[in-house]
Scaffold this active site. Structure first.
Site, PDB file in Angstrom:
ATOM      1  N   SER A   1      63.407   9.280  58.160  1.00 35.59           N
ATOM      2  CA  SER A   1      62.733   8.466  59.176  1.00 35.59           C
ATOM      3  C   SER A   1      62.454   9.334  60.396  1.00 35.59           C
ATOM      4  O   SER A   1      62.394  10.564  60.282  1.00 35.59           O
ATOM      5  CB  SER A   1      63.593   7.248  59.526  1.00 35.59           C
ATOM      6  OG  SER A   1      62.879   6.351  60.341  1.00 35.59           O
ATOM      7  N   ASN A   2      62.277   8.731  61.560  1.00 32.21           N
ATOM      8  CA  ASN A   2      62.058   9.495  62.788  1.00 32.21           C
ATOM      9  C   ASN A   2      62.669   8.734  63.960  1.00 32.21           C
ATOM     10  O   ASN A   2      63.210   7.644  63.792  1.00 32.21           O
ATOM     11  CB  ASN A   2      60.551   9.765  62.996  1.00 32.21           C
ATOM     12  CG  ASN A   2      59.761   8.480  63.035  1.00 32.21           C
ATOM     13  OD1 ASN A   2      59.971   7.635  63.900  1.00 32.21           O
ATOM     14  ND2 ASN A   2      58.858   8.301  62.067  1.00 32.21           N
ATOM     15  N   TYR A   3      62.546   9.297  65.159  1.00 33.08           N
ATOM     16  CA  TYR A   3      63.250   8.745  66.324  1.00 33.08           C
ATOM     17  C   TYR A   3      62.507   7.617  67.030  1.00 33.08           C
ATOM     18  O   TYR A   3      62.920   7.186  68.096  1.00 33.08           O
ATOM     19  CB  TYR A   3      63.521   9.858  67.342  1.00 33.08           C
ATOM     20  CG  TYR A   3      64.572  10.848  66.897  1.00 33.08           C
ATOM     21  CD1 TYR A   3      65.887  10.433  66.712  1.00 33.08           C
ATOM     22  CD2 TYR A   3      64.248  12.178  66.673  1.00 33.08           C
ATOM     23  CE1 TYR A   3      66.861  11.335  66.312  1.00 33.08           C
ATOM     24  CE2 TYR A   3      65.220  13.092  66.272  1.00 33.08           C
ATOM     25  CZ  TYR A   3      66.519  12.666  66.091  1.00 33.08           C
ATOM     26  OH  TYR A   3      67.483  13.537  65.697  1.00 33.08           O
TER      27      TYR A   3
ATOM     28  N   ALA B   1      55.185   4.750  64.278  1.00 37.08           N
ATOM     29  CA  ALA B   1      55.307   6.138  63.827  1.00 37.08           C
ATOM     30  C   ALA B   1      55.762   6.096  62.370  1.00 37.08           C
ATOM     31  O   ALA B   1      56.958   6.249  62.071  1.00 37.08           O
ATOM     32  CB  ALA B   1      56.312   6.889  64.685  1.00 37.08           C
TER      33      ALA B   1
END
Ligand code: CTP
Length: 402
Positions: free
Chosen positions: A210-212, A277
């Protein structure tokens, strides 16, 4: 400036135990700068004191249709109001309002005002579910009043059931007041789809890529579009914050889930804002059982996920406004301009992830807005709520011209 600075709100209180929550609402409205005139029915005063509202609003509380020295309070109050809010609205008050009665000050104010009316019911769940109440609410809605649906959950008295009947929380009512006071522009009544947050791509039953992304930017846009009168659908990956009140929310997990949700919403959307995102990569294989330390692979093979904006282009409605974001770390403007073109966008909101105060997680953002054949506009460091408004001002300008 405080959001409701100088706005005149008539706050009606009728006789329900939920009136203790109305005191908090009065405080929220006053703190936001509104001038709140409280009108209490006789039975409201058996539940809560007028002095509580006087102290919270800093203004006198009105109770009598014919008060000493003035028989025309209802006309004066009703005409000064920009919005009338009745919370709680009991079953009896809904019946009196639906019948067009004017037998007390609050009912008379409703008849004498031209302002929009927000009714916030609270009652026993059986009373809310009764045919009489259903008919009264339907009639009140048909004459243009906004009637909130009560919440489901434990009612004040422990003897009562847990069906719908509980007064919505003061924050929910406050948000609705903001929506009703907002001057209406091109987004009013439009269908807006906003994506927010990251997506997750499973590696095994307990791990993911995943991402932040926190979802704060997308949530701010969804909340601002809703306040401007749009009908908003928020398509959200796992968010780090509570989603805003009042709108339809579709929870998704992976990028392809998000792509499917966007595709199915696009055919009826006037605006799409892709603030999410989405994870760009996914593990090439998803292990059905947890990968143990002893079976750790040497390397992870990864594949690309679908590009949502590109792969759903064919589902867009003609004339719809499509907004993307670009998160870049180098050659920022050139990369963003390329995304604007390749994804066929009307606007792209450019973030330089290396700028202080910009990007994931924080409450501020510094963005540049680009449109085809126009000079980019660099905005100063602002709160994400202010950035949301700056984006939506441009969306409204585009919608207005179509
Ligand atoms: N986006 C998308 N589908 C993806 C990834 C991103 O629709 N799989 C959208 C984002 O929501 C954003 C825009 O495309 O509105 C640009 O996202 P960004 O991450 O900046 O660019 P990418 O297209 O992913 O390209 P790269 O990561 O190579 O910069």
């Amino acid at each position: 400036m405080r959001p409701f600075h100088g706005r005149r709100i008539l706050l009606g209180v009728t006789g329900g135990i939920a009136s203790y929550k109305t005191a908090w609402l009065a405080r929220l409205l006053s703190q936001a700068g509104a001038e709140v005139d409280t009108v209490m029915t006789k039975s409201a005063r058996e539940f809560i004191g007028a002095v509580t509202f006087e102290a919270l609003t800093g203004r006198p509380v009105h109770t009598e249709l014919v008060a000493e020295g003035s028989a025309l309070d209802h006309i004066r109050l009703a005409q000064a109001a920009e919005l009338v809010v009745v919370a709680p609205a009991t079953a009896d008050f809904l019946a009196r309002a639906a019948g067009g009665r004017s037998d007390d000050l609050l009912a008379a104010c409703l008849l004498a005002t031209k302002a929009p009316v927000l009714l916030v019911p609270a009652m026993n769940d059986m009373m809310w579910a009764h045919q009489q109440t259903i008919a009264n609410v339907a009639h009140l809605r048909s004459i243009g009043y906004t009637v909130l649906d009560p919440d489901t959950g434990p009612l004040a008295s422990p003897q009562e059931g847990a069906g719908a009947g509980r007064m919505p929380e003061p924050d929910t009512i406050f948000a609705q007041v903001g929506r009703m006071l907002e001057p209406k522009g091109a987004l009013n009544g439009k269908r807006v789809v906003v994506t927010a947050g990251p997506t997750r791509e499973s590696l095994d039953p307990v791990r993911f890529l995943s991402n932040y992304s926190s979802g704060k930017m997308g949530v701010a846009i969804a909340a601002a579009a809703w306040r401007r009168g749009a009908e908003v659908t928020l398509i959200a990956g796992p968010l780090s914050i509570t989603p805003p009140l009042g709108m339809r929310a579709l929870d998704v997990e992976s990028t392809s889930d998000m792509a499917n949700a966007v595709r199915s919403e696009l055919s009826t959307a006037d605006v799409l804002v892709m603030a999410a995102a989405p994870a760009d990569f996914k593990p090439a294989t998803v292990a059905v059982a947890k990968i143990k330390k002893t079976t750790r692979p040497e390397a992870l093979a990864i594949e690309e996920t679908p590009d949502i904006l590109k792969s759903t282009r064919d589902a867009r409605r003609p004339g719809s406004v499509i907004v993307g974001f670009a998160l870049e770390t180098d050659d920022v403007m050139a990369h963003a301009a390329e995304k604007l073109r390749a994804k066929e966008l009307d606007l792209i909101v450019v973030n330089d992830a290396r700028e202080p105060g910009a990007g994931f997680g924080g409450d501020t953002n510094r963005v540049t807005i680009m449109a085809p054949n126009a000079e980019p506009v660099a905005l100063p460091l602002m709160s994400k709520a202010e950035v949301a408004d700056a984006i939506l001002d441009r969306v409204e300008a585009l919608l207005g011209g179509r």
